[in-house]
Scaffold this motif. Structure first.
Motif, mmCIF file in Angstrom:
data_model
loop_
_atom_site.group_PDB
_atom_site.id
_atom_site.type_symbol
_atom_site.label_atom_id
_atom_site.label_comp_id
_atom_site.label_asym_id
_atom_site.label_seq_id
_atom_site.Cartn_x
_atom_site.Cartn_y
_atom_site.Cartn_z
ATOM 1 N N ALA A 53 42.610 -12.564 77.076
ATOM 2 C CA ALA A 53 43.612 -12.518 76.309
ATOM 3 C C ALA A 53 44.762 -12.809 77.141
ATOM 4 O O ALA A 53 44.826 -13.021 78.279
ATOM 5 N N ILE A 54 45.895 -13.271 76.372
ATOM 6 C CA ILE A 54 46.949 -13.971 76.912
ATOM 7 C C ILE A 54 48.342 -13.301 76.407
ATOM 8 O O ILE A 54 48.422 -12.935 75.428
ATOM 9 N N GLY A 55 48.910 -12.981 77.520
ATOM 10 C CA GLY A 55 50.320 -12.485 77.108
ATOM 11 C C GLY A 55 51.085 -13.232 77.989
ATOM 12 O O GLY A 55 51.256 -13.321 79.327
ATOM 13 N N ALA A 56 52.429 -13.875 77.370
ATOM 14 C CA ALA A 56 53.260 -14.854 77.880
ATOM 15 C C ALA A 56 54.444 -14.675 77.193
ATOM 16 O O ALA A 56 54.905 -14.242 76.093
ATOM 17 N N GLY A 57 55.635 -15.656 77.727
ATOM 18 C CA GLY A 57 56.939 -15.574 77.150
ATOM 19 C C GLY A 57 57.708 -14.395 77.351
ATOM 20 O O GLY A 57 58.610 -14.064 76.140
ATOM 21 N N PHE A 58 57.732 -13.682 78.410
ATOM 22 C CA PHE A 58 58.350 -12.608 78.498
ATOM 23 C C PHE A 58 59.863 -12.548 79.052
ATOM 24 O O PHE A 58 60.432 -11.688 79.149
ATOM 25 N N SER A 59 60.112 -14.061 78.922
ATOM 26 C CA SER A 59 61.357 -14.370 79.373
ATOM 27 C C SER A 59 62.385 -13.654 80.499
ATOM 28 O O SER A 59 63.516 -13.196 80.168
ATOM 29 N N GLY A 60 61.578 -13.014 81.357
ATOM 30 C CA GLY A 60 62.407 -12.347 82.394
ATOM 31 C C GLY A 60 62.598 -10.832 82.172
ATOM 32 O O GLY A 60 62.837 -10.092 83.096
ATOM 33 N N HIS A 61 62.515 -10.492 80.838
ATOM 34 C CA HIS A 61 62.824 -8.858 80.633
ATOM 35 C C HIS A 61 61.582 -8.303 79.954
ATOM 36 O O HIS A 61 61.547 -7.097 79.922
ATOM 37 N N GLY A 62 60.427 -8.916 80.165
ATOM 38 C CA GLY A 62 59.204 -8.343 79.705
ATOM 39 C C GLY A 62 58.753 -7.274 80.407
ATOM 40 O O GLY A 62 57.852 -6.643 80.237
ATOM 41 N N PHE A 63 59.189 -7.217 81.879
ATOM 42 C CA PHE A 63 58.602 -6.193 82.466
ATOM 43 C C PHE A 63 58.597 -4.998 82.088
ATOM 44 O O PHE A 63 57.756 -3.909 82.111
ATOM 45 N N LYS A 64 59.818 -4.377 81.284
ATOM 46 C CA LYS A 64 59.970 -3.293 80.501
ATOM 47 C C LYS A 64 58.820 -2.686 79.701
ATOM 48 O O LYS A 64 58.752 -1.686 79.209
ATOM 49 N N PHE A 65 58.075 -3.796 79.155
ATOM 50 C CA PHE A 65 57.250 -3.631 78.221
ATOM 51 C C PHE A 65 55.655 -3.847 78.920
ATOM 52 O O PHE A 65 54.623 -3.822 77.871
ATOM 53 N N GLY A 66 55.775 -3.758 80.091
ATOM 54 C CA GLY A 66 54.523 -3.788 80.974
ATOM 55 C C GLY A 66 53.474 -2.882 80.381
ATOM 56 O O GLY A 66 52.359 -3.242 80.053
ATOM 57 N N PRO A 67 53.549 -1.656 80.231
ATOM 58 C CA PRO A 67 52.596 -0.800 79.830
ATOM 59 C C PRO A 67 52.002 -0.923 78.367
ATOM 60 O O PRO A 67 50.845 -1.041 78.067
ATOM 61 N N LEU A 68 52.881 -1.204 77.477
ATOM 62 C CA LEU A 68 52.512 -1.539 76.093
ATOM 63 C C LEU A 68 51.784 -2.992 76.077
ATOM 64 O O LEU A 68 50.940 -3.049 75.611
ATOM 65 N N THR A 69 52.165 -3.826 76.716
ATOM 66 C CA THR A 69 51.598 -5.192 76.757
ATOM 67 C C THR A 69 50.339 -5.146 77.465
ATOM 68 O O THR A 69 49.073 -5.613 76.899
ATOM 69 N N GLY A 70 49.881 -4.302 78.514
ATOM 70 C CA GLY A 70 48.783 -4.074 79.094
ATOM 71 C C GLY A 70 47.691 -3.484 78.264
ATOM 72 O O GLY A 70 46.764 -3.754 77.917
ATOM 73 N N ARG A 71 48.233 -2.552 77.451
ATOM 74 C CA ARG A 71 47.358 -1.679 76.700
ATOM 75 C C ARG A 71 46.845 -2.638 75.166
ATOM 76 O O ARG A 71 45.923 -2.770 75.040
ATOM 77 N N LEU A 72 48.026 -3.309 74.921
ATOM 78 C CA LEU A 72 47.773 -4.281 73.779
ATOM 79 C C LEU A 72 46.605 -5.271 74.142
ATOM 80 O O LEU A 72 45.544 -5.760 73.415
ATOM 81 N N LEU A 73 46.919 -6.082 75.182
ATOM 82 C CA LEU A 73 45.674 -7.138 75.720
ATOM 83 C C LEU A 73 44.414 -6.554 76.191
ATOM 84 O O LEU A 73 43.589 -6.955 75.631
#
Length: 93
Positions: free
Chosen positions: A45-65
């Motif tokens: 799974a690939i998660g990218a392009g969070f342009s420096g502010h994506g850290f706040k979406f970490g829990p959601l991104t991890g779950r989705l991946l």
């Protein structure tokens, strides 16, 4: 360095470390996130392009991946609609 840091912070040895990578600052031209499965290997799974502010979406991104790797799709209906609309056609890679 990681093992020494871990031992200082958690007062326990680090066991079973599979590997490490650096997190590079990435963004897309549109600043949209990229979330999906690798076209050649659906176990990746690939998660990218969070342009420096994506850290706040970490829990959601991890779950989705994790859902993508384990189930091939997510439990988020909006994301699934977007994935269907914007996914590459099957022989395009």
């Amino acid at each position: 360095e990681l093992r020494a840091f871990w031992s200082r912070q958690f007062m326990a040895p680090l066991r079973g470390l599979a590997g490490t990578e650096r997190c590079l600052y990435t963004n897309t031209k549109t600043e949209d996130f990229l979330i999906g499965l690798h076209p050649a290997d659906p176990r990746i799974a690939i998660g990218a392009g969070f342009s420096g502010h994506g850290f706040k979406f970490g829990p959601l991104t991890g779950r989705l991946l994790a859902e993508l790797v384990l189930r091939g799709k997510t439990t988020d209906p909006d994301l699934e609609r977007a994935r269907a609309a914007f996914s590459l056609s099957p022989g395009w890679a």
